[in-house]
Design an enzyme around this catalytic site. Structure first.
Site, PDB file in Angstrom:
ATOM      1  N   LYS A   1      -9.713  -2.802  -6.641  1.00  0.00           N
ATOM      2  CA  LYS A   1      -9.545  -2.160  -5.323  1.00  0.00           C
ATOM      3  C   LYS A   1     -10.785  -1.409  -4.837  1.00  0.00           C
ATOM      4  CE  LYS A   1      -4.516  -1.581  -5.312  1.00  0.00           C
ATOM      5  NZ  LYS A   1      -3.450  -0.632  -4.922  1.00  0.00           N
TER       6      LYS A   1
ATOM      7  N   ASP B   1      -1.343   0.506   1.421  1.00  0.00           N
ATOM      8  CA  ASP B   1      -0.490   1.377   0.596  1.00  0.00           C
ATOM      9  C   ASP B   1      -0.068   2.630   1.372  1.00  0.00           C
ATOM     10  OD1 ASP B   1      -0.452  -0.199  -1.677  1.00  0.00           O
ATOM     11  OD2 ASP B   1      -2.212   0.760  -2.564  1.00  0.00           O
TER      12      ASP B   1
END
Ligand code: ATR
Length: 268
Positions: free
Chosen positions: A66, A99
Site C-alpha cells: 500500500k 478504506d
C-alpha cells in the site's frame, strides 16, 4: 472484450475481493473479471507496468504494497494524507484510498455519527491512519492509543489533525472505540487489545476492523460490558464497493457484494 481488474498483495491467497467483485459483475451482467495476483515486494513497480500494459483497468493494492506503490501512481488528497493507496485506476494512473470511505460509510450504515463523539482509536498503522483521517473530518474528539506511543504521536502530527495520544485507560471515557490493531486477528483469536479489567462506558460502541473472526474477543468484551459491537466485514465490502464504482462507473450492488464476501469467508 473482458475488462480486467484485480488485487495485488503478498500473500494474497485469502483475499475476499475476487469473490465480492466477480459476484457483483455477474449480478449486473458486466463482462468484467477480477483476479488475485501474488506479487512479491521486490517486483511491485514492474508489476504495475505489466498490468497497465496488459490492459488492466485498475487494481486494488493490499498488504504489503500500500505504501510501496505510491511513487509510481498519482495519489489523490485522501491517499496522500493517509500515506497509503488501496485502489489504482490505470486510466490516468490515479490512485486513492477507499478504506476511509469504507470505514466512514459502514459507521453511517450502522447509525453511528461520530460528530462530537469521544473516540479512541487503537493502533497507529495504516488502518488507524485511515480511521483518524475520516473521524477527524467528521468532527470527532480523537484519542489515539498505541502499544508504541511514539507512533501514535507521529500519526497525529503527520496527519495534522486535532487529536491526542494517550494510554489505554483513555478507553474508559470513550463513546466509540475503534480497533485498528491486528490484535485478535485469526488465528490468535484469544487476544484482545483491551485488558480484562478495563472499565467501559455502559453504552459504548466498538468497531473492530478485523473481520476474521466475525466475532472477536474485543467485540465480546464490549458486549459483556453492555456495549454494542460492530465487526469489520462491512468496511471491507464498502471499500470494495467504492473501488467498483470508480472502475465501472456503475452503482455497486452492496447486498450482492456483502453476501459473496460472507460466503467466501465461511468457505475459507
Ligand atoms: P496496518 O497497516 O494494518 O494498520 P501495521 O502498520 O502493522 O498494520 O499496524 C499494526 C498495529 O497493530 C500497530 O498499531 C501495532 O502496534 P505498534 O505500533 O506498537 O507495533 C498494533 N499491534 C500489533 N500487534 C500488537 C500487539 N500484540 N499488541 C498491541 N498492539 C499491537
Amino acid at each position: 472484450m473482458t475488462q480486467r481488474v484485480g488485487v495485488i498483495g503478498w500473500p494474497i491467497e485469502h483475499s475476499l475481493s475476487p469473490a465480492m467483485h466477480n459476484a457483483a459483475f455477474k449480478a449486473l451482467g458486466l463482462d468484467w473479471q477480477y483476479d488475485k495476483i501474488a506479487i512479491p515486494p521486490d517486483i511491485v513497480k514492474l508489476s504495475l507496468n505489466e498490468l497497465r500494459d496488459a490492459g488492466f483497468v485498475g487494481i486494488n493494492v493490499t498488504v504489503p504494497h500500500k505504501q510501496a506503490v505510491m511513487p509510481y501512481v498519482r495519489p489523490d488528497e485522501i491517499a496522500k494524507a493517509v500515506g497509503a493507496v488501496n485502489t489504482i485506476d490505470f486510466r490516468g494512473n490515479k490512485a486513492t484510498n477507499t478504506d476511509v470511505a469504507g470505514f466512514m460509510g459502514d459507521l453511517a450504515a450502522h447509525g453511528v455519527d461520530p460528530a462530537g463523539m469521544k473516540v479512541v482509536v487503537l493502533g497507529a498503522g495504516g488502518a488507524a491512519r485511515a480511521a483518524v483521517y475520516g473521524l477527524a473530518k467528521a468532527g470527532a474528539y480523537i484519542v489515539v492509543v498505541n502499544r508504541t506511543p511514539e507512533r501514535a504521536r507521529d500519526l497525529i502530527d503527520s496527519l495534522g489533525v486535532e487529536a491526542i495520544a494517550d494510554g489505554i485507560a483513555a478507553v474508559s471515557d470513550a463513546e466509540l472505540i475503534v480497533n485498528c490493531t491486528s490484535v485478535g486477528l485469526a488465528p490468535k483469536v484469544d487476544e484482545s487489545p483491551l485488558p480484562d479489567d478495563i472499565r467501559l462506558k455502559p453504552d459504548v460502541i466498538a468497531y473492530d476492523m478485523i473481520y476474521r473472526p466475525a466475532q472477536t474477543r474485543f467485540m465480546t468484551q464490549v458486549e459483556a460490558a453492555g456495549g454494542r459491537a460492530i465487526g469489520g466485514l462491512g468496511m471491507l465490502v464498502r471499500q470494495g464497493a467504492v473501488a467498483f464504482s470508480l472502475w465501472t462507473g456503475v452503482e455497486p450492488p452492496l447486498d450482492v457484494m456483502f453476501s459473496a464476501a460472507q460466503a467466501q469467508l465461511q468457505a475459507d
